[in-house]
Design a protein around this motif. Structure first.
Motif, PDB file in Angstrom:
ATOM      1  N   SER A  71       0.716  -1.217   0.031  1.00  0.00           N
ATOM      2  CA  SER A  71       0.025   0.114   0.030  1.00  0.00           C
ATOM      3  C   SER A  71       1.024   1.350   0.044  1.00  0.00           C
ATOM      4  CB  SER A  71      -0.993  -0.091   1.251  1.00  0.00           C
ATOM      5  OG  SER A  71      -1.958  -1.004   1.257  1.00  0.00           O
ATOM      6  N   SER A  72       0.265   2.422  -0.191  1.00  0.00           N
ATOM      7  CA  SER A  72       1.006   3.585  -0.348  1.00  0.00           C
ATOM      8  C   SER A  72       0.571   4.579   0.375  1.00  0.00           C
ATOM      9  CB  SER A  72       1.106   4.139  -1.656  1.00  0.00           C
ATOM     10  OG  SER A  72       2.031   3.136  -2.469  1.00  0.00           O
ATOM     11  N   ILE A  73       1.131   5.619   1.038  1.00  0.00           N
ATOM     12  CA  ILE A  73       0.641   6.927   1.571  1.00  0.00           C
ATOM     13  C   ILE A  73       1.023   7.877   0.523  1.00  0.00           C
ATOM     14  CG2 ILE A  73       0.959   8.511   3.643  1.00  0.00           C
ATOM     15  CD1 ILE A  73       2.002   6.099   5.266  1.00  0.00           C
ATOM     16  N   THR A  74       0.177   8.816   0.024  1.00  0.00           N
ATOM     17  CA  THR A  74       0.591   9.892  -0.854  1.00  0.00           C
ATOM     18  C   THR A  74       0.175  11.100  -0.544  1.00  0.00           C
ATOM     19  OG1 THR A  74      -1.387   9.617  -2.046  1.00  0.00           O
ATOM     20  CG2 THR A  74       0.577   8.323  -2.715  1.00  0.00           C
ATOM     21  N   GLY A  75       0.954  12.179  -0.909  1.00  0.00           N
ATOM     22  CA  GLY A  75       0.506  13.373  -0.676  1.00  0.00           C
ATOM     23  C   GLY A  75       1.003  14.575  -1.493  1.00  0.00           C
TER      24      GLY A  75
END
Length: 149
Positions: A71-75
């Motif tokens: 999974s990923s955390i994006t911003g």
């Protein structure tokens, strides 16, 4: 001495004082190598997949969930004032892949630096609880490795 305080209203607020200069603490938040060393929410290691530190630039942190799915955390960076403040959007499976807002302020305190992190714009209260735990474990790890930056 490091101190931590936690307040809930209407999102997450974590405060922690480090006996390190404000510039060094800021750099720990703005270096991909440093982030990979300390940013471990729930003890889960991340890999910086993309990192463009400029207003309008984006980031992606990849991690493997307990289910072994990646999974990923994006911003996207909204504000960067070195060494005083970072503000960015934050989207992850724990936010329902919806943008939330993280603001990190770096305040000089008695020869050290107080980090004041607020994370807001959550759609559900249950999302707040998960982020309290995640930010607490990440900030604790930052306290262990901060002297190297």
């Amino acid at each position: 001495m490091c101190e931590s305080k936690l307040q809930i209203s209407p999102g997450v607020m974590v405060k922690r004082t480090f006996p390190i200069s404000r510039l060094k603490v800021f750099r720990a938040w703005t270096s991909p190598q440093a982030l990979e060393a300390w940013f471990k929410p729930f003890g889960i290691e991340i890999t910086v997949g993309y990192f463009d530190l400029r207003v309008g630039g984006s980031f992606r942190f990849d991690f493997q969930q307990l289910s072994h799915h990646t999974s990923s955390i994006t911003g996207t960076y909204l504000e960067i004032v070195e060494p005083q403040k970072l503000a960015f959007t934050w989207s992850s499976p724990m936010t329902g892949d919806k943008d939330t807002l993280v603001t990190v302020q770096f305040e000089e305190r008695d020869g050290g630096t107080e980090v004041i992190l607020t994370h807001s714009r959550f759609l559900l209260d249950k999302m707040i609880e998960k982020h309290i735990q995640g930010w607490q474990t990440a900030i604790e790890e930052l306290g262990r490795v901060i002297i190297f930056y």
